[in-house]
Design a protein around this motif. Sequence first.
Motif, PDB file in Angstrom:
ATOM      1  N   ALA A 160       0.814  -1.224   0.000  1.00 21.28           N
ATOM      2  CA  ALA A 160       0.000   0.000   0.000  1.00 21.28           C
ATOM      3  C   ALA A 160       0.844   1.268   0.000  1.00 21.28           C
ATOM      4  N   GLY A 161       2.112   1.172  -0.390  1.00 19.22           N
ATOM      5  CA  GLY A 161       2.974   2.346  -0.436  1.00 19.22           C
ATOM      6  C   GLY A 161       3.564   2.730   0.900  1.00 19.22           C
ATOM      7  N   ARG A 162       3.337   1.932   1.937  1.00 19.63           N
ATOM      8  CA  ARG A 162       3.831   2.277   3.271  1.00 19.63           C
ATOM      9  C   ARG A 162       5.333   2.020   3.386  1.00 19.63           C
ATOM     10  N   GLY A 163       5.974   2.814   4.247  1.00 19.70           N
ATOM     11  CA  GLY A 163       7.380   2.616   4.563  1.00 19.70           C
ATOM     12  C   GLY A 163       8.354   3.184   3.555  1.00 19.70           C
ATOM     13  N   GLN A 164       7.879   3.821   2.496  1.00 20.69           N
ATOM     14  CA  GLN A 164       8.777   4.348   1.476  1.00 20.69           C
ATOM     15  C   GLN A 164       9.304   5.732   1.876  1.00 20.69           C
ATOM     16  N   ILE A 165      10.559   5.989   1.530  1.00 24.67           N
ATOM     17  CA  ILE A 165      11.221   7.240   1.887  1.00 24.67           C
ATOM     18  C   ILE A 165      11.845   7.830   0.634  1.00 24.67           C
ATOM     19  N   VAL A 166      11.630   9.127   0.388  1.00 28.73           N
ATOM     20  CA  VAL A 166      12.270   9.822  -0.725  1.00 28.73           C
ATOM     21  C   VAL A 166      13.520  10.517  -0.210  1.00 28.73           C
ATOM     22  N   ALA A 167      14.651  10.277  -0.876  1.00 29.63           N
ATOM     23  CA  ALA A 167      15.925  10.903  -0.517  1.00 29.63           C
ATOM     24  C   ALA A 167      16.414  11.750  -1.680  1.00 29.63           C
ATOM     25  N   ARG A 168      16.771  12.996  -1.375  1.00 29.22           N
ATOM     26  CA  ARG A 168      17.261  13.923  -2.406  1.00 29.22           C
ATOM     27  C   ARG A 168      18.729  14.255  -2.236  1.00 29.22           C
ATOM     28  N   THR A 169      19.281  13.955  -1.074  1.00 25.09           N
ATOM     29  CA  THR A 169      20.674  14.252  -0.761  1.00 25.09           C
ATOM     30  C   THR A 169      21.318  13.041  -0.096  1.00 25.09           C
ATOM     31  N   LEU A 170      22.652  13.066   0.005  1.00 27.24           N
ATOM     32  CA  LEU A 170      23.355  11.988   0.691  1.00 27.24           C
ATOM     33  C   LEU A 170      22.948  11.905   2.159  1.00 27.24           C
ATOM     34  N   GLN A 171      22.711  13.062   2.775  1.00 31.50           N
ATOM     35  CA  GLN A 171      22.291  13.073   4.172  1.00 31.50           C
ATOM     36  C   GLN A 171      20.935  12.383   4.330  1.00 31.50           C
ATOM     37  N   GLU A 172      20.006  12.676   3.420  1.00 33.16           N
ATOM     38  CA  GLU A 172      18.697  12.027   3.487  1.00 33.16           C
ATOM     39  C   GLU A 172      18.807  10.535   3.172  1.00 33.16           C
ATOM     40  N   LEU A 173      19.725  10.157   2.289  1.00 31.56           N
ATOM     41  CA  LEU A 173      19.950   8.743   1.996  1.00 31.56           C
ATOM     42  C   LEU A 173      20.433   8.019   3.254  1.00 31.56           C
ATOM     43  N   ARG A 174      21.425   8.592   3.938  1.00 31.90           N
ATOM     44  CA  ARG A 174      21.946   7.962   5.155  1.00 31.90           C
ATOM     45  C   ARG A 174      20.851   7.851   6.209  1.00 31.90           C
ATOM     46  N   ALA A 175      20.050   8.912   6.361  1.00 33.91           N
ATOM     47  CA  ALA A 175      18.976   8.882   7.358  1.00 33.91           C
ATOM     48  C   ALA A 175      17.935   7.828   7.010  1.00 33.91           C
ATOM     49  N   GLY A 176      17.596   7.714   5.730  1.00 36.96           N
ATOM     50  CA  GLY A 176      16.614   6.724   5.304  1.00 36.96           C
ATOM     51  C   GLY A 176      17.102   5.303   5.503  1.00 36.96           C
ATOM     52  N   LEU A 177      18.385   5.062   5.224  1.00 39.35           N
ATOM     53  CA  LEU A 177      18.941   3.718   5.403  1.00 39.35           C
ATOM     54  C   LEU A 177      19.068   3.368   6.877  1.00 39.35           C
ATOM     55  N   ALA A 178      19.284   4.375   7.725  1.00 39.80           N
ATOM     56  CA  ALA A 178      19.390   4.126   9.162  1.00 39.80           C
ATOM     57  C   ALA A 178      18.079   3.610   9.744  1.00 39.80           C
ATOM     58  N   GLU A 179      16.955   3.876   9.060  1.00 40.62           N
ATOM     59  CA  GLU A 179      15.652   3.409   9.537  1.00 40.62           C
ATOM     60  C   GLU A 179      15.354   1.954   9.150  1.00 40.62           C
ATOM     61  N   GLN A 180      16.202   1.367   8.303  1.00 44.65           N
ATOM     62  CA  GLN A 180      15.922   0.022   7.800  1.00 44.65           C
ATOM     63  C   GLN A 180      16.447  -1.048   8.757  1.00 44.65           C
ATOM     64  N   ASP A 181      15.770  -2.186   8.789  1.00 44.01           N
ATOM     65  CA  ASP A 181      16.181  -3.327   9.592  1.00 44.01           C
ATOM     66  C   ASP A 181      17.175  -4.171   8.791  1.00 44.01           C
ATOM     67  N   ALA A 182      18.403  -4.256   9.291  1.00 44.82           N
ATOM     68  CA  ALA A 182      19.463  -4.941   8.542  1.00 44.82           C
ATOM     69  C   ALA A 182      19.120  -6.407   8.296  1.00 44.82           C
ATOM     70  N   GLY A 183      18.458  -7.055   9.252  1.00 48.87           N
ATOM     71  CA  GLY A 183      18.084  -8.450   9.079  1.00 48.87           C
ATOM     72  C   GLY A 183      17.073  -8.639   7.970  1.00 48.87           C
ATOM     73  N   ALA A 184      16.078  -7.750   7.916  1.00 44.24           N
ATOM     74  CA  ALA A 184      15.078  -7.825   6.855  1.00 44.24           C
ATOM     75  C   ALA A 184      15.708  -7.560   5.491  1.00 44.24           C
ATOM     76  N   VAL A 185      16.674  -6.640   5.450  1.00 40.47           N
ATOM     77  CA  VAL A 185      17.371  -6.353   4.191  1.00 40.47           C
ATOM     78  C   VAL A 185      18.151  -7.580   3.731  1.00 40.47           C
ATOM     79  N   ARG A 186      18.843  -8.261   4.650  1.00 41.78           N
ATOM     80  CA  ARG A 186      19.588  -9.472   4.274  1.00 41.78           C
ATOM     81  C   ARG A 186      18.656 -10.564   3.770  1.00 41.78           C
ATOM     82  N   ARG A 187      17.480 -10.661   4.368  1.00 43.95           N
ATOM     83  CA  ARG A 187      16.558 -11.759   4.034  1.00 43.95           C
ATOM     84  C   ARG A 187      15.784 -11.504   2.747  1.00 43.95           C
TER      85      ARG A 187
END
Length: 376
Positions: A160-187
């Motif tokens: 349903a479009g939930r959990g998506q983040i728009v990043a326009r800068t490197l700072q926003e990219l780092r902040a968006g990735l910091a919100e992700q669960d590393a285990g879920a990303v690996r899986r």
Amino acid sequence: MTRPQHKTSDTVAAYPRRTGASEHEIASQEALALRLAALLGRRFVPDFRPTRNRGEPPPYYVPDRSITSLARAEKLGITRAADLFGGVTPHAFVATKSVTHGVVDAQAKAPQGWVRTLADDLREVVLRGFTAFTLDDAHRAGERLLKDGALRIKPADATAGRGQIVARTLQELRAGLAEQDAGAVRRLGLVLEEDLAEIETYSVGWVRVGKHEASYVGTQCLTPDNNGVPVYGGSELSFARGGFDQLRSLDLSDDERQAVDLACRYDAAVSTAYPDFFASRRNYDVAIGRNAQGEPRAGVLEQSWRAGGASIAELSALQAFMLSPSLKEVAAFTRERYGKDEPAPTSQRYVYRGEDSTVGMITKSGGILEEDDGRI
């Protein structure tokens, strides 16, 4: 040697269901199972469990997710698309957004079963993007995409479009990735994809239930959820009796024809890469818009091989075709709205209305689109 005959059952079951499914998800799954039972001339069995039905032919299954193990599917008695409403994939990541894009380079991590050549086959039918299975790979992929404009960070299994983040800068990219669960990303992976402006999202799909078959194209809309976040709000769809050749014979717009073409090419590429995959319900979200340079862009965003947001419309169309053998096309809709101000739908269109423990107050409906209906 003669193969054993496939045993058939006279039942339909809303099963499997993920642990923790909320009230509106359970209601939607059971509403679909009831309609499928009517289409198939079978009996809906509530609260089905395989352990209670040992020795009996398996039911027609209506799972709430794609079944992501061939071994589990076979254990349930699912060996072909006709055994369920949805799909079966050989790996969990194949049922998510992750399969849409390749990894960033040859050094990037990928799970067992990953087909690296698929990215080349999909390059012309998807947006610019990458799938990452580590946060380090995601950062490298994001840096590359940001050179050409904003990107969208998309959890692989979110709906349903939930959990998506728009990043326009490197700072926003780092902040968006910091919100992700590393285990879920690996899986399951994490998708990073170019962000479009002036976007229209099309739904393209095909469904077969018993001897009934339909294909469709239409548009989706967004609606604010109870927190004011834009999420999926429903679809208006044009259906053809039969497959995509019959759909192309309808009076479609140029954008609709492009969406159908992209979805068909995506379907063919994934089916070739993963030949063990099968499904009776195939749905593709296709975006048409403009990139950061203002150039027109179009591509498949993701696939759904499970009961989804458009499924009430799909079954309404199949029922209309079943009841009127001469009918060749029909329009149907689904609608999801949040809050207490949404009026209750009629009984014929009702799916769910109530205070859901996960999303709050939500009203879900769907059916055949009449001429006097307003916009969804």
